[in-house]
Design a protein around this motif. Structure first.
Motif: not given
Length: 337
Positions: A77-95, A116-123
């Motif tokens: 995230a860039y704001y003026e001269k500052a930069v914020g960072t974060a590490t994010l993990t994308v996991t398998p689709p969730a029910l 039973a059929d499941g709908t997941f976060t990736d559609g």
């Protein structure tokens, strides 16, 4: 001289910084921590960047990003001269949701397999029958087989069926209907009776829950030939009218059964001798007559067709024409048969 300048931005914090499931769209926020210890909302003003757009991509000019594939990315995230960072993990689709089928009414006695059929976060919409835990709210109405999606409907009633996987649960209300008739058995299934005789028939029903019972109501009998066999529609009482064959049918709803009736010629049922008593003197004769009564209520003279006998020939004799002669003067009785 001391000059106080405005507080300066020291750190940008990005949230959420937890793992997210593939297919989810997430709104990120950015807060600025200033040198005076205050926090300010910077989200509308920062510029967002993902280190790998194939894993997580931001909508153009927006703080909303969609997780496209599994992996790890660095958010900036860039704001003026500052930069914020974060590490994010994308996991398998969730029910996100479960669908149970079928949900139509079940007939008591039926065994049914639920899906039973499941709908997941990736559609994706995928079968999860073997992964969920099944539960019946009333096992006396609907009993689930152990560790199975198969259930047997036992009694008429209402029941709640539940399928659970992880933190996602789905419930459906099911109706179990009364057991239905599957077959009819007529007893006896085949009969031979003489004309004029009657015969009671009974109908036993087999039901979807494995029970059997005599059908008294909701059963109708009929004859294929009413000139040979007549049957009472409700009771099943058969009356044989004349020689021949007829098929008896018992019907209840869509279920039927048949029985065969063979009618033979009427049979001799009774012999009437007249006169039924007589007083005669020695050497006097008396003519007797024999009449046959048959099962169909008809009568026929049998006088010349019978073998005549007396109980005491020393008192009375009788010839084959039915003529009796008193052998001696006495007050004894002799029976003619």
């Amino acid at each position: 001289k001391l000059t106080v300048i405005p507080p300066e931005l020291s750190t940008i914090r990005i949230s959420p910084d937890r793992a997210i499931a593939k297919g989810l769209a997430v709104s990120f926020t950015a807060e600025g921590l200033y040198t005076d210890g205050t926090l300010r909302q910077l989200t509308p003003d920062v510029k967002w960047n993902s280190s790998d757009p194939d894993v997580l991509v931001f909508n153009r000019g927006s703080n909303v990003a969609t997780a496209l594939s599994e992996g790890t990315v660095i958010l900036r995230a860039y704001y003026e001269k500052a930069v914020g960072t974060a590490t994010l993990t994308v996991t398998p689709p969730a029910l996100t949701a479960i669908r149970i089928s079928p949900t139509l009414p079940i007939i008591a006695g039926q065994t049914i397999s639920f899906v039973a059929d499941g709908t997941f976060t990736d559609g994706a919409f995928l079968p999860i029958t073997s992964d969920v835990t099944w539960n019946s709210s009333n096992s006396s109405v609907l009993r689930l087989n152990a560790n199975s999606n198969t259930a047997t409907a036992l009694l008429k009633g209402e029941v709640i069926l539940t399928a659970t996987l992880g933190e996602v649960t789905k419930t459906v209300a099911l109706t179990v209907l009364a057991p239905e008739l599957t077959a009819i058995q007529i007893t006896p299934p085949e009969s031979i009776i003489p004309a004029g005789m009657t015969l009671p028939l009974t109908a036993e029903g087999s039901f979807t829950n494995g029970t059997k019972q005599t059908l008294i109501s909701n059963i109708s009998f009929s004859s294929s030939n009413t000139s040979i066999v007549k049957i009472e529609k409700d009771s099943g009482m058969v009356e044989a009218l004349k020689p021949g064959e007829a098929i008896i049918m018992a019907i209840s709803g869509k279920i039927s059964a048949e029985a065969k009736i063979t009618v033979t010629p009427a049979e001799l049922n009774q012999i009437r001798v007249t006169p039924d008593q007589s007083i005669i003197t020695a050497r006097q004769t008396q003519k007797f007559f024999a009449q046959g009564v048959y099962t169909d209520k008809t009568t026929q003279s049998l006088t010349d067709d019978l073998t005549w006998r007396v109980s005491d020939p020393s008192v009375v004799t009788i010839n084959q024409n039915g003529v009796a002669t008193a052998a001696k003067q006495c007050v004894e009785d002799s029976h003619i048969f």
